[in-house]
Design an enzyme around this catalytic site. Structure first.
Site, PDB file in Angstrom:
ATOM      1  N   ASP A 134      45.737  26.464  44.292  1.00 15.65           N
ATOM      2  CA  ASP A 134      46.100  27.696  44.501  1.00 15.65           C
ATOM      3  C   ASP A 134      46.514  26.648  46.322  1.00 15.65           C
ATOM      4  O   ASP A 134      45.635  25.828  46.281  1.00 15.65           O
ATOM      5  CB  ASP A 134      45.243  28.997  44.454  1.00 15.65           C
ATOM      6  CG  ASP A 134      43.637  27.931  45.097  1.00 15.65           C
ATOM      7  OD1 ASP A 134      43.385  27.459  44.831  1.00 15.65           O
ATOM      8  OD2 ASP A 134      43.280  29.522  46.443  1.00 15.65           O
ATOM      9  N   HIS A 137      41.895  22.493  42.996  1.00 14.70           N
ATOM     10  CA  HIS A 137      42.238  23.442  42.199  1.00 14.70           C
ATOM     11  C   HIS A 137      43.908  24.120  42.852  1.00 14.70           C
ATOM     12  O   HIS A 137      44.309  22.983  43.159  1.00 14.70           O
ATOM     13  CB  HIS A 137      41.306  24.660  43.692  1.00 14.70           C
ATOM     14  CG  HIS A 137      41.749  24.700  45.839  1.00 14.70           C
ATOM     15  ND1 HIS A 137      43.210  24.696  46.462  1.00 14.70           N
ATOM     16  CD2 HIS A 137      40.932  23.335  46.300  1.00 14.70           C
ATOM     17  CE1 HIS A 137      42.970  24.580  46.890  1.00 14.70           C
ATOM     18  NE2 HIS A 137      41.476  23.777  47.097  1.00 14.70           N
ATOM     19  N   HIS A 172      45.869  24.261  55.916  1.00  9.85           N
ATOM     20  CA  HIS A 172      45.929  25.497  56.667  1.00  9.85           C
ATOM     21  C   HIS A 172      46.235  25.741  57.680  1.00  9.85           C
ATOM     22  O   HIS A 172      46.173  26.685  58.124  1.00  9.85           O
ATOM     23  CB  HIS A 172      44.441  25.741  56.691  1.00  9.85           C
ATOM     24  CG  HIS A 172      43.925  25.854  54.671  1.00  9.85           C
ATOM     25  ND1 HIS A 172      42.546  26.447  55.570  1.00  9.85           N
ATOM     26  CD2 HIS A 172      43.788  25.008  53.711  1.00  9.85           C
ATOM     27  CE1 HIS A 172      42.165  26.955  54.012  1.00  9.85           C
ATOM     28  NE2 HIS A 172      42.907  25.603  53.747  1.00  9.85           N
ATOM     29  N   ASP A 207      38.733  17.072  47.400  1.00  6.45           N
ATOM     30  CA  ASP A 207      39.849  18.155  48.498  1.00  6.45           C
ATOM     31  C   ASP A 207      38.996  18.234  49.831  1.00  6.45           C
ATOM     32  O   ASP A 207      38.388  19.691  49.990  1.00  6.45           O
ATOM     33  CB  ASP A 207      38.694  19.814  47.584  1.00  6.45           C
ATOM     34  CG  ASP A 207      40.008  21.398  47.748  1.00  6.45           C
ATOM     35  OD1 ASP A 207      40.298  20.869  48.606  1.00  6.45           O
ATOM     36  OD2 ASP A 207      39.455  22.173  47.882  1.00  6.45           O
ATOM     37  N   GLU A 241      40.745  29.354  45.339  1.00 12.21           N
ATOM     38  CA  GLU A 241      39.410  28.620  45.368  1.00 12.21           C
ATOM     39  C   GLU A 241      40.164  29.158  46.976  1.00 12.21           C
ATOM     40  O   GLU A 241      38.967  29.329  47.409  1.00 12.21           O
ATOM     41  CB  GLU A 241      39.650  27.271  45.025  1.00 12.21           C
ATOM     42  CG  GLU A 241      38.605  26.351  46.166  1.00 12.21           C
ATOM     43  CD  GLU A 241      38.829  26.139  47.509  1.00 12.21           C
ATOM     44  OE1 GLU A 241      38.020  25.347  47.833  1.00 12.21           O
ATOM     45  OE2 GLU A 241      39.668  26.191  48.423  1.00 12.21           O
ATOM     46  N   GLU A 242      40.785  29.380  47.262  1.00 10.46           N
ATOM     47  CA  GLU A 242      41.305  29.861  48.936  1.00 10.46           C
ATOM     48  C   GLU A 242      40.600  31.244  49.314  1.00 10.46           C
ATOM     49  O   GLU A 242      41.117  31.118  50.396  1.00 10.46           O
ATOM     50  CB  GLU A 242      42.834  29.291  49.698  1.00 10.46           C
ATOM     51  CG  GLU A 242      43.345  27.860  49.236  1.00 10.46           C
ATOM     52  CD  GLU A 242      42.789  27.338  49.767  1.00 10.46           C
ATOM     53  OE1 GLU A 242      41.739  27.476  51.016  1.00 10.46           O
ATOM     54  OE2 GLU A 242      42.967  26.010  49.654  1.00 10.46           O
TER      55      GLU A 242
HETATM   56 ZN   LIG Z   1      41.451  23.149  49.446  1.00 11.09          ZN
END
Ligand SMILES: [Zn+2]
Length: 378
Positions: free
Chosen positions: A79, A77, A353, A164, A140-141
């Site tokens: 983003d 992804h 994150h 991922d 995706e997030e």
């Molecule tokens: Zn991810």
């Protein structure tokens, strides 16, 4: 074979392009150009227009070269989570970090860079391969929105790898399904000092319900959480309204249904238990419940063709491959529903994150090396 310097330079370039969910325009343009230079045919689907993002999903097709075979999807992804404004990647002792104020965006740019390096090597060495479809999703997030709105008519692959997750030489083949829940509790307001007996407190109903609820790790494959609670107006008013949000996840659809029903029942029971007779009328707080299926589970059998492929590639490289389940949903959950048997491959990204996010160049090179072998065997 893998050019670590080229890979590191590619990572530094991509990390410096801010690409928060819905704000993927610049990274989309960069990647379009990049995949074209590698010989890919790049298209954008219509997902961006549907969900309000700057760009759609990117699909890069690489035709078979010197080898017949079923197409293989490689997905990532584009983003990232925030803070993502002005990311300044730093490379020190072989480890990329951000300057500290933002995430690094290794989630999921480490994966994008690994795919690009693998494709560079395939081309450079003239290694024969079957058709490859690189799918780079948006948003995706924020709920797998790109994968959910992907134009699947563009994809021919029936098997895929989503790069991922943390770890290297790691494959995730199971992930839970999840339900999101929202409870709106409406009681009756009253003056808390003059006539409290005329009120039904929404806060009390919510508190009782949550106190009676099984939450946290329910069993080996099920979890549940109440994540937000908002309501009330003032200390001197019996609270009329509270909105509570929560979720449940399980690898077992029956257990997910049972846990969800349990959470709903706790609110209904609490509302009934706190019913009150006000001036001859029985007042029961109203509970409005919304249950939203967030994503379905993923359970790729261990003898599935995609797992056999990754196993064989790892074995040929003399590597130990760890295969296990995970606790979170990702684009792979959605791809599996659309008939693309997809497992998740570790990219080496760490502390994702958070502003402490980092990734080692050596780990990305290791994953890129495995990808070359996978593509060669596919
Ligand atoms: Zn991810």
């Amino acid at each position: 074979m893998i050019n670590s310097e080229r890979l590191a330079a590619e990572f530094a370039r991509q990390a410096a392009i801010s690409s928060p969910s819905f704000g993927e325009g610049e990274i989309f343009r960069y990647l379009t150009e990049r995949f074209r230079r590698l010989g890919g045919e790049v298209v954008m689907d219509g997902a961006g227009a549907q969900i309000g993002s700057e760009s759609g999903n990117l699909i890069a097709f690489f035709a078979a070269d010197g080898k017949e075979g079923e197409p293989l999807m490689l997905s990532v992804h584009m983003d990232t989570v925030g803070p993502a404004e002005g990311v300044a990647p730093l490379l020190r002792d072989g480890v990329f970090t951000s300057a500290g104020e933002t995430v690094l965006g290794a989630d999921d740019k480490a994966g994008i860079v690994e795919i690009i390096e693998a494709l560079e090597v395939m081309r450079e060495q003239g290694i024969p391969h079957g058709p490859i479809e690189v799918v780079v999703t948006i948003c995706e997030e924020v709920g797998l929105l790109g994968a959910k709105h992907l134009d699947y008519s563009l994809i021919r692959s029936r098997r895929g790898l989503a790069l991922d997750t943390s770890g290297v030489d790691l494959l995730i083949h199971r992930a839970p399904a999840a339900n999101k829940m929202r409870f709106e509790i409406t009681g009756r307001e009253a003056h808390a000092g003059i006539s409290p007996e005329k009120g039904v407190s929404a806060i009390e109903v919510a508190s009782r319900a949550i106190a009676a609820m099984d939450l946290g790790r329910i069993d080996g494959e099920t979890t549940a959480n109440i994540g937000t609670l908002h309501g009330g107006q003032a200390t001197n008013i019996v609270a009329k309204k509270v909105v509570v949000e929560g979720e449940a996840r399980s690898h077992d659809p029956d257990k997910l249904a049972r846990q969800t029903a349990h959470m709903v029942a706790c609110f209904e029971t609490a509302a009934r238990d706190l019913a009150r007779d006000v001036d001859g009328e029985v007042i029961v707080a109203e509970v409005k419940t919304e249950v939203m299926a967030d994503y379905p589970r993923m359970a790729v059998p261990l003898d599935g063709s995609i797992i056999r492929l990754v196993r064989e590639a790892s074995a040929r490289m003399g590597r130990e491959l760890e295969i296990k389940g995970a606790g979170g949903g990702s684009d792979a959950n959605i791809f599996n529903v659309h008939g693309i048997e997809t497992v998740i491959l570790g990219t080496g990204m760490t502390n994702v994150h958070s502003v402490d996010e980092c990734v080692r160049v050596e780990d990305m090179a290791r994953v890129a090396g495995l990808l070359v072998e996978i593509i060669r065997l596919a």
